[in-house]
Design a protein around this motif. Structure first.
Motif, short mmCIF file in Angstrom:
data_model
loop_
_atom_site.label_atom_id
_atom_site.label_comp_id
_atom_site.label_asym_id
_atom_site.label_seq_id
_atom_site.Cartn_x
_atom_site.Cartn_y
_atom_site.Cartn_z
N LYS A 100 -7.06 9.40 3.38
CA LYS A 100 -8.34 9.34 2.64
C LYS A 100 -9.51 9.28 3.61
CE LYS A 100 -7.60 7.17 -1.81
NZ LYS A 100 -7.32 5.88 -2.37
N GLN A 101 -9.32 8.47 4.65
CA GLN A 101 -10.40 8.27 5.62
C GLN A 101 -10.71 9.58 6.36
OE1 GLN A 101 -9.34 5.55 8.69
NE2 GLN A 101 -11.44 4.93 9.10
N ALA A 158 -4.19 5.55 3.21
CA ALA A 158 -5.53 5.11 3.62
C ALA A 158 -6.07 6.03 4.72
CB ALA A 158 -5.49 3.67 4.09
N LYS A 159 -5.21 6.37 5.70
CA LYS A 159 -5.63 7.22 6.82
C LYS A 159 -6.01 8.61 6.30
CE LYS A 159 -3.83 8.84 11.23
NZ LYS A 159 -2.69 9.72 11.31
N ARG A 191 1.17 2.85 2.41
CA ARG A 191 -0.20 2.41 2.20
C ARG A 191 -1.10 2.86 3.35
NH1 ARG A 191 -2.18 -1.00 -1.48
NH2 ARG A 191 -0.44 -1.65 -2.75
N ALA A 192 -0.60 2.64 4.58
CA ALA A 192 -1.39 2.99 5.76
C ALA A 192 -1.61 4.51 5.82
CB ALA A 192 -0.67 2.50 7.03
#
Ligand code: N7H
Length: 465
Positions: A62-63, A59-60, A55-56
């Protein structure tokens, strides 16, 4: 405290998914070989830290892409969950009781209490499923690859196969702007409780529950192999979407200033308790507020109190789906408050089936099966899924302590022995006493099973050989 590194990742973290294939199986007669092969399966099962880490990373990724103004690369994702029914445990020779009667009996035996019509059930759920693999992923290829590996370990396709696959169903996140929305069109997956000691941050309004509500913890009255495990309630729920839409269209809430289309949209929102965007009607009582619906800092921050008054359904009907299934502070406002923490569950479902076709919309008739592969985790089926379905959604008197005797059925999932007999009140905020008759059930249970999702330690020490 439970060692979360041994807890399966779907329970506390949730597995990232665009697609998800659920494979139900029975264990063959060569139980010894099955148990030996299980040793090779354990490393494939996604644990909580692995799920959280993925998940992390996503998310990273994508960011970073957003910061650089480019589209994020697709990271391959695949996650595996394994759970066993009571029939499966018995087959494995694990016969000590969990103490949870619905689990011990299986969901078929529970069908009358749930008010399911068993004639709608798929045969697979009438024949005693032993276990289930749930493979979540970013694409079918990655899922299939993982499944092939699992099947290879059990010798599927050879004369020595130790499992027999009895049913397979794939769910998928809906396309484009419907991503995250279930088939009636409402944003889903907003409200789950935070788990103390595991979820370090909470969104405003998100309630937290002790780990023991979701997981089995050390308890000398329970078998030691239950520690770190959780019950999984699975339900195959078909949704009659064109029929539901037709009902909304024909029964708009009539209020000054509302067009018929707005009245229909308002009716849908009052039945669910949220607008399609996810905005709760308790915060946005008169019209949708998509910015609110999309904002996790605000979209779960409500209690059903107006001042300190829990006796009003001006903003949200007592019988709205989200109020029936999680009354928040509703029962705490009573003279004798009733705690609802034991009833909290963690939901991890996914829609299945195609989008509504033009022909279906035109005829207001479902021609292809679609719905929700509902699943939720809890440490007690009796207090969790089953309680919510039977004591709350199906119970016209719930929520208690309101100025009217019968709020009515949960229009989305409430079930009655006569499915044409359901009614609820409070739908029109300016005419709350009038009862609305629901001609049918738009969510049809095709059955399911109760499973136990063991920790990887229990799998290693008790389930495998
Ligand atoms: Fe429900 N729906 O689209 O109407 N659900 N649900 N559910 N549900 C929720 O808050 C839906 C089902 C709960 O904390 C939302 O995340 C549909 C079962 C609970 O405020 C929507 C089906 C059970 C919550 C839907 C279905 C529950 C919840 C709002 C079947 C348990 C959290 C999104 C096809 C017995 C309530 C959100 C809270 C929320 C829908 C099934 C329970 C939109 C279509 C079987 C506890």
């Amino acid at each position: 405290p439970v060692d979360v590194t041994t807890v399966q990742g779907d329970i506390l973290s949730g597995l990232l998914k665009k697609l998800e294939t659920t494979v139900f199986f029975q264990i063959g007669d060569d139980v010894q070989s099955f148990r030996k092969q299980l040793t090779q399966i354990i490393p494939l099962i996604t644990t909580t830290p692995q799920a959280a880490e993925r998940r992390a990373q996503v998310a990273k990724n994508k960011q970073e892409a957003a910061q650089q103004g480019r589209k994020a690369d697709l990271l391959p994702i695949v996650g595996v969950t394994l759970a066993f029914s009571k029939f499966g445990l018995t087959k494995l020779g694990i016969t000590d009781s969990t103490g949870d009667s619905p689990f011990e009996q299986g969901q078929l035996a529970d069908a009358p209490s749930l008010a399911d019509d068993v004639s709608n059930w798929l045969d697979v759920f009438k024949n005693g499923v032993h276990g289930v693999f749930i493979i979540a992923g970013d694409c079918q290829d990655n899922i299939d690859q993982q499944l092939t590996q699992i099947e290879g370990i059990f010798g599927v396709g050879t004369a020595q196969a130790t499992i027999n696959e009895v049913f397979r169903v794939t769910g998928n996140v809906r396309p484009d702007d419907q991503k995250g929305h279930e088939h009636f069109g409402f944003l889903d997956g907003i409200s789950n409780p935070a788990v103390t000691d595991f979820d370090k941050t909470r969104f405003p309004g998100q309630e937290s529950v002790p780990a023991s509500v979701i997981l089995f913890v050390e308890d000398e009255t329970k078998p030691s192999w239950t520690v770190g495990g959780s019950f999984l309630a699975f339900r195959y729920l078909s949704q009659l979407v064109p029929e539901f839409n037709d009902f909304l269209k024909k029964n708009p809430i009539v209020l000054p200033g509302l067009s018929p289309e707005q009245g229909s949209e308002f009716l849908g929102a009052r039945l669910v308790g949220r607008w399609k965007s996810g905005a709760p009607v308790d915060l946005a009582p008169l019209q949708d507020d998509p910015a609110l619906g999309a904002d996790p800092q605000r979209n779960n921050n409500f209690r059903y109190d107006i001042g300190d008054d829990f006796t009003s359904q001006d903003r949200c009907p007592f019988a709205a789906h989200v109020r029936k299934t999680n009354p928040r502070n509703d029962l705490e406002g009573m003279a004798n408050p009733i705690p609802t923490t034991p009833q909290r569950i963690i939901r991890r479902g996914i829609p299945f089936g195609p989008e509504v076709s033009d022909a279906e919309a035109a005829q207001a008739k479902t021609l292809t099966d679609r719905g929700l592969l509902f699943r939720c985790y809890q440490s007690s089926i009796s207090n969790g899924f089953r309680f919510i379905q039977t004591n709350w959604a199906n119970n016209t008197g719930f929520p208690f302590g309101k100025p009217i005797p019968a709020p009515g059925f949960d229009a989305i999932i409430g079930q009655a022995s006569d499915p044409t007999s359901r009614t609820l009140t409070g739908v029109n905020p300016q005419d709350q006493g009038t009862s609305l008759s629901l001609p049918t059930q738009w969510v049809v249970s095709k059955g399911g099973e109760y499973f136990f999702t063991p920790s990887t330690v229990a799998l290693r020490d008790t389930f495998a050989l």
